[in-house]
Design a protein around this motif. Structure first.
Motif, short mmCIF file in Angstrom:
data_model
loop_
_atom_site.label_atom_id
_atom_site.label_comp_id
_atom_site.label_asym_id
_atom_site.label_seq_id
_atom_site.Cartn_x
_atom_site.Cartn_y
_atom_site.Cartn_z
N LEU A 163 25.46 136.74 52.77
CA LEU A 163 25.65 135.30 52.60
C LEU A 163 26.14 134.99 51.19
O LEU A 163 27.09 134.21 51.00
CB LEU A 163 24.34 134.58 52.89
CG LEU A 163 24.38 133.09 53.21
CD1 LEU A 163 25.25 132.81 54.43
CD2 LEU A 163 22.98 132.56 53.42
N ASP A 164 25.53 135.60 50.21
CA ASP A 164 25.93 135.40 48.82
C ASP A 164 27.34 135.94 48.57
O ASP A 164 28.11 135.36 47.78
CB ASP A 164 24.96 136.08 47.87
CG ASP A 164 23.56 135.49 47.92
OD1 ASP A 164 23.43 134.33 48.38
OD2 ASP A 164 22.61 136.17 47.50
N ALA A 165 27.68 137.03 49.26
CA ALA A 165 28.97 137.68 49.02
C ALA A 165 30.15 136.84 49.48
O ALA A 165 31.28 137.06 49.03
CB ALA A 165 29.01 139.04 49.73
N THR A 166 29.90 135.87 50.35
CA THR A 166 31.01 135.03 50.82
C THR A 166 31.64 134.23 49.69
O THR A 166 32.75 133.72 49.84
CB THR A 166 30.55 134.07 51.94
OG1 THR A 166 29.52 133.20 51.42
CG2 THR A 166 30.02 134.83 53.14
N ASN A 167 30.95 134.15 48.56
CA ASN A 167 31.48 133.41 47.41
C ASN A 167 32.08 134.31 46.34
O ASN A 167 32.50 133.83 45.29
CB ASN A 167 30.36 132.57 46.78
CG ASN A 167 29.85 131.48 47.71
OD1 ASN A 167 30.63 130.79 48.34
ND2 ASN A 167 28.53 131.34 47.80
N LEU A 168 32.13 135.62 46.60
CA LEU A 168 32.65 136.54 45.59
C LEU A 168 34.16 136.42 45.46
O LEU A 168 34.89 136.52 46.46
CB LEU A 168 32.29 137.98 45.96
CG LEU A 168 30.85 138.43 45.77
CD1 LEU A 168 30.68 139.85 46.29
CD2 LEU A 168 30.45 138.35 44.30
N PRO A 169 34.67 136.22 44.25
CA PRO A 169 36.12 136.24 44.04
C PRO A 169 36.69 137.62 44.41
O PRO A 169 36.07 138.65 44.11
CB PRO A 169 36.28 135.97 42.54
CG PRO A 169 34.99 135.35 42.12
CD PRO A 169 33.93 135.96 43.00
N GLY A 170 37.81 137.62 45.06
CA GLY A 170 38.45 138.89 45.42
C GLY A 170 38.01 139.46 46.74
O GLY A 170 38.57 140.45 47.21
N LEU A 171 36.99 138.84 47.38
CA LEU A 171 36.50 139.34 48.67
C LEU A 171 36.85 138.38 49.79
O LEU A 171 36.58 137.18 49.69
CB LEU A 171 34.98 139.53 48.63
CG LEU A 171 34.33 139.91 49.97
CD1 LEU A 171 34.77 141.30 50.41
CD2 LEU A 171 32.81 139.83 49.88
N THR A 172 37.43 138.92 50.84
CA THR A 172 37.63 138.19 52.08
C THR A 172 36.74 138.85 53.13
O THR A 172 36.92 140.03 53.45
CB THR A 172 39.10 138.25 52.54
OG1 THR A 172 39.94 137.68 51.53
CG2 THR A 172 39.30 137.48 53.84
N LEU A 173 35.75 138.12 53.61
CA LEU A 173 34.80 138.67 54.57
C LEU A 173 34.97 137.98 55.91
O LEU A 173 34.84 136.76 56.02
CB LEU A 173 33.37 138.47 54.08
CG LEU A 173 32.25 138.93 55.02
CD1 LEU A 173 32.34 140.43 55.30
CD2 LEU A 173 30.88 138.57 54.45
N GLY A 174 35.29 138.76 56.92
CA GLY A 174 35.40 138.25 58.28
C GLY A 174 34.39 138.92 59.18
O GLY A 174 34.01 140.08 58.96
#
Length: 207
Positions: free
Chosen positions: A120-131
């Protein structure tokens, strides 16, 4: 005397003969030199996004299954260190998970809750696209197993037998095509957060 086919994947007996640490360090070094990463994991959280507890649970299963040296602490340290490169110096990471990856119980309820919060936190990481590909999403290609593509020209595939590095242009192109066909079935952004939150609300109610 029998010989393995020239394209046979190295067996885990050889790869893990000195423990999980060296293997995980090799992958860490590969991520460090990668500028553009895409990866698909249908039933486990990507190693790039694993918490220490989740990574330890994964590597415990590996050590117990193959009877390799128990250096899980070193393996976890190298495995979780990959995350530091997400978005660093313009690096891009596009990760697709199957919904089952959110639900596969590794380490128990507390470990899973921490892991889901990490996603959930990683969805805000710059450089990451999570699908995430919902369980009932219509697929345009056979889901197959997980794989990672590094800078568009190297594929890493792992299985029970071992790990395989693929650099042949034609074979790599097949994995790029598969990723491109899996992507339309995935959700992104707020639907991803909603899906993770919904799974968090039910994690640990069984098993």
């Amino acid at each position: 005397m029998t010989t393995s086919p020239p394209d046979a994947a190295p067996g885990w007996d050889d790869l893990l003969r000195t423990g999980t640490g060296p293997v995980q360090q090799t992958f860490l070094d590969l991520v460090r030199t990668t500028r553009a990463y895409v990866g698909y994991s249908p039933d486990l959280v990507s190693g790039l996004l694993q918490t220490p507890g989740y990574a330890a649970a994964v590597l415990r299963l590996v050590v117990d299954f193959y009877g390799t040296p128990d250096d899980i602490e070193a393996g976890v340290a190298a495995r979780t260190a990959r995350a530091q490169y997400i978005g660093q110096d313009g690096r891009t990471f596009h990760i697709l998970l199957g919904e089952q990856a959110l639900r596969t119980n590794l380490g128990g309820p507390e470990v899973m809750q921490d892991q889901l919060q990490r996603l959930l936190d990683a969805t805000n990481l710059p450089g990451l696209t999570l699908g995430i590909i919902p369980a009932q999403a219509r697929l345009l290609v056979h889901p197959g197993g997980g794989f990672s593509i590094f800078d568009g020209n190297r594929v890493e595939v792992e299985g029970y037998r071992g790990a395989e590095t693929i650099t042949d242009e034609g074979r790599v192109a097949l994995f790029r095509k598969a990723f491109g066909l899996l992507q339309p079935s995935a959700v992104y952004g707020e639907p991803v957060r909603d899906l993770i939150t919904a799974v968090m609300a039910t994690a640990g109610r069984c098993c």
